[in-house]
Design an enzyme around this catalytic site. Structure first.
Site, PDB file in Angstrom:
ATOM      1  N   LYS A 184       0.886  -1.185   0.000  1.00 49.96           N
ATOM      2  CA  LYS A 184       0.000   0.000   0.000  1.00 49.96           C
ATOM      3  C   LYS A 184       0.912   1.219   0.000  1.00 49.96           C
ATOM      4  O   LYS A 184       1.451   1.606   1.027  1.00 49.96           O
ATOM      5  CB  LYS A 184      -0.888  -0.041   1.250  1.00 49.96           C
ATOM      6  CG  LYS A 184      -2.187   0.716   1.146  1.00 49.96           C
ATOM      7  CD  LYS A 184      -2.064   2.219   1.046  1.00 49.96           C
ATOM      8  CE  LYS A 184      -1.608   2.901   2.300  1.00 49.96           C
ATOM      9  NZ  LYS A 184      -1.315   4.350   2.061  1.00 49.96           N
ATOM     10  N   GLU A 260       8.671   1.903  11.481  1.00 50.07           N
ATOM     11  CA  GLU A 260       9.736   2.900  11.324  1.00 50.07           C
ATOM     12  C   GLU A 260       9.024   4.248  11.380  1.00 50.07           C
ATOM     13  O   GLU A 260       8.383   4.658  10.422  1.00 50.07           O
ATOM     14  CB  GLU A 260      10.445   2.638   9.994  1.00 50.07           C
ATOM     15  CG  GLU A 260      11.870   3.098   9.994  1.00 50.07           C
ATOM     16  CD  GLU A 260      11.985   4.474   9.396  1.00 50.07           C
ATOM     17  OE1 GLU A 260      11.889   5.444  10.169  1.00 50.07           O
ATOM     18  OE2 GLU A 260      12.158   4.569   8.173  1.00 50.07           O
ATOM     19  N   CYS A 294      12.907  11.229   8.179  1.00 51.72           N
ATOM     20  CA  CYS A 294      12.714  11.015   9.624  1.00 51.72           C
ATOM     21  C   CYS A 294      14.063  11.026  10.352  1.00 51.72           C
ATOM     22  O   CYS A 294      14.114  11.128  11.570  1.00 51.72           O
ATOM     23  CB  CYS A 294      11.928   9.748   9.888  1.00 51.72           C
ATOM     24  SG  CYS A 294      12.633   8.337   9.110  1.00 51.72           S
ATOM     25  N   GLU A 391       8.718  16.849  15.715  1.00 50.04           N
ATOM     26  CA  GLU A 391       9.430  16.574  14.469  1.00 50.04           C
ATOM     27  C   GLU A 391       9.079  17.678  13.463  1.00 50.04           C
ATOM     28  O   GLU A 391       7.906  17.933  13.192  1.00 50.04           O
ATOM     29  CB  GLU A 391       8.993  15.212  13.922  1.00 50.04           C
ATOM     30  CG  GLU A 391       9.686  14.840  12.649  1.00 50.04           C
ATOM     31  CD  GLU A 391       9.443  13.388  12.248  1.00 50.04           C
ATOM     32  OE1 GLU A 391       8.345  12.867  12.500  1.00 50.04           O
ATOM     33  OE2 GLU A 391      10.371  12.786  11.678  1.00 50.04           O
TER      34      GLU A 391
HETATM   35  C1  SIN Z   1      12.933   7.996   6.240  1.00 51.86           C
HETATM   36  O1  SIN Z   1      12.972   9.210   6.315  1.00 51.86           O
HETATM   37  O2  SIN Z   1      11.870   7.400   6.492  1.00 51.86           O
HETATM   38  C2  SIN Z   1      14.116   7.155   5.839  1.00 51.86           C
HETATM   39  C3  SIN Z   1      15.381   7.897   5.700  1.00 51.86           C
HETATM   40  C4  SIN Z   1      16.529   7.046   5.183  1.00 51.86           C
HETATM   41  O3  SIN Z   1      16.389   5.865   4.840  1.00 51.86           O
HETATM   42  O4  SIN Z   1      17.614   7.583   5.133  1.00 51.86           O
END
Ligand code: SIN
Length: 491
Positions: A184, A260, A294, A391
């Protein structure tokens, strides 16, 4: 810029669901629009999966499970290797798709094709080097064996910020370990994954092993699937809030989960840091991928003795960044993903100013079509400011200072998140003190670039569960089975 004409490229991309090896429209005939964030205009539309479609995709994955599990590791490795070769051959098709639908610069999109393809290569290699164990019970001659078995059909929910690599990071280990999948993709960036699934089919993936359900309503896919006992695992990359909801839904069927989630990374510049290395590393850690990662540096902590010098150099570097449409020559930052993201940046800057921040550069939306925001450096806001607490997910870099290490560790860990962190110091012992004290799954030491298929990527605390990439990433898609047998000399 790629040589490929956009309309020719878009014509090549399937815009329907893939269920049991067949491309089809959604059962309710609905579609959703994909928007170019550099213009705010619709690029194309894609079929939207309904609840019924989601369940059909799971049924297909469930049926395909028995034969896919019986393939040899070598067969699965060869298929992934073929997919790797094809993905690289199609580099100049994947990259413009990502720049168009997500807004990352073309140079970074090319880099993401390499990064994403690397997961296919890495897990094609892992597939053949993936063993259980045999051993003796410690106090007797009886034997113990362990087997690593596929977990079963997996739902893989991928985000918009890394449209290809977050897909390959989930699909490759799942397939390598012998699982079937339902993907998805994010409704904001479905085109890259559509093309990746076409690439998997061209590489020879059998019907039902990979199913694709783009949708305007994520719930219409996740709710019925998480409630269905045929699903055995969900892997999600996205916000902590959505991750927590999925975890609650996954609880009823005791699903295996990989999450994640969000981050609030500290970037630490010590008194003894090489400041040029630190400026380059923090800029990379902050601004990579339009500052929408992230892992992005969220709070920059600089020792008070070097704060002025670092800030001056950092502001000069950030002021030198060019904001423009993703295919422009020399562009460093493209647009944010949508209008909501620009409003979010405006709110964060206003809030930081209300909490004492000086705006050293940037601070405004760019006056043009699309969703552009100036790269921004703030200094002097209190720890009550939202840029410290939350964030940011955009090009705002707030600088704070610290006096000593005791204060530093307290500040750095003062967040619910625990994904990435960065430390700049010329003292090798600092690496060990940082590892002892930082509650983060990833530490970049004198580097702002940590990601690679070979690293165990993942976070502590509210940043998630499990690891992706490395050998750990494949274990996540297996069940461990133990077999005990008597001493063969006494049986
Ligand atoms: C992400 O921002 O979800 C992953 C970043 C990365 O793999 O470097």
């Amino acid at each position: 810029m790629s040589n490929i004409d956009v309309s020719t490229l878009l014509a090549r991309v399937e815009k329907r669901l893939l269920i049991d090896g067949t491309w089809r429209d959604g059962s309710e005939g609905e579609t959703f629009d994909v928007v170019n964030p550099a213009t705010g205009k619709v690029i194309t539309s894609v079929a939207s999966a309904s609840r019924t479609d989601a369940v059909s995709a799971l049924a297909a994955a469930h049926r395909a499970r028995a034969s896919w599990e019986k393939t040899t590791p070598r067969e699965r490795a060869d298929l992934l290797r073929k997919a790797y070769d094809l993905t690289l051959e199609r580099k100049e098709e994947f990259a413009p798709l990502m720049s168009l639908e997500m807004g990352k610069t073309y140079a970074q999109a090319l880099g993401e094709v390499d990064y994403g393809a690397d997961y296919l290569l890495w897990f094609s290699e892992e597939a053949n080097h993936f063993f259980g164990s045999t051993n003796h019970y410690p106090a007797k001659g009886a034997r113990m064996l362990t087997f690593r078995k596929p977990v079963g059909p997996c739902l893989l929910i991928t985000p918009w910020n890394f449209p290809l690599s977050m897909g390959t990071r989930k699909v490759a280990p799942a397939l390598a370990a012998g699982n079937t999948v339902i993907i998805k993709p994010s409704g904001k960036t479905p085109l890259t994954i559509q093309y990746f699934v076409q690439t998997l089919i061209d590489a020879g993936v059998p019907a039902g092993v990979v199913n694709l359900v783009p949708t305007a309503s994520s719930r219409d896919v996740s709710e019925p699937l998480l409630a269905d006992p045929r699903l055995r695992k969900v892997s999600f990359t996205g916000s902590t809030k959505v991750g927590a909801t999925l975890l609650k839904q996954a609880a009823d069927n005791i699903l295996r989960t990989s999450m994640e989630l969000g981050g609030n990374a500290p970037a630490i510049v010590c008194a003894d840091a090489d400041l040029d290395v630190a400026v380059e590393g923090v800029t990379m850690a902050k601004m990579r991928n339009n500052a929408e990662a992230c892992t992005a540096a969220n709070r920059i902590f600089v020792h008070e003795s070097v704060a002025d010098e670092f800030t001056e150099k950092f502001v000069a570097a950030i002021k030198g960044m060019r904001v423009d449409e993703p295919f422009a020559e020399g562009v460093d930052l493209g647009p944010l993903i949508d209008g909501g993201a620009v409003e979010h940046m405006q709110e964060l800057v206003a809030d930081a100013k209300a909490h004492g921040a000086d705006v050293l550069c940037g601070g405004h939306a760019v006056d043009r079509d699309g969703y552009f925001f100036e790269p921004t450096v703030l200094r002097g806001c209190s720890t009550e400011a939202r840029v410290y607490q939350e964030e940011i997910f955009g090009p705002i870099a707030p600088i704070f200072t610290f006096r000593d290490e005791e204060e530093l560790w307290g500040l750095a860990n003062d967040t619910e998140y625990g994904l990435a962190s960065y430390v700049f110091s010329q003292d090798p012992n600092m690496l060990h003190r940082a590892s002892d004290n930082l509650e983060f799954g990833i530490i970049g030491f004198n580097t702002g670039a940590v990601s690679d298929a070979s690293i165990p990527f993942g976070g502590m605390k509210a940043s998630g569960l499990g690891r992706e990439g490395s050998k750990e990433g494949m274990l996540e898609y297996t069940e461990l089975q133990f077999v005990g047998m008597p001493d063969p000399y006494e049986a």
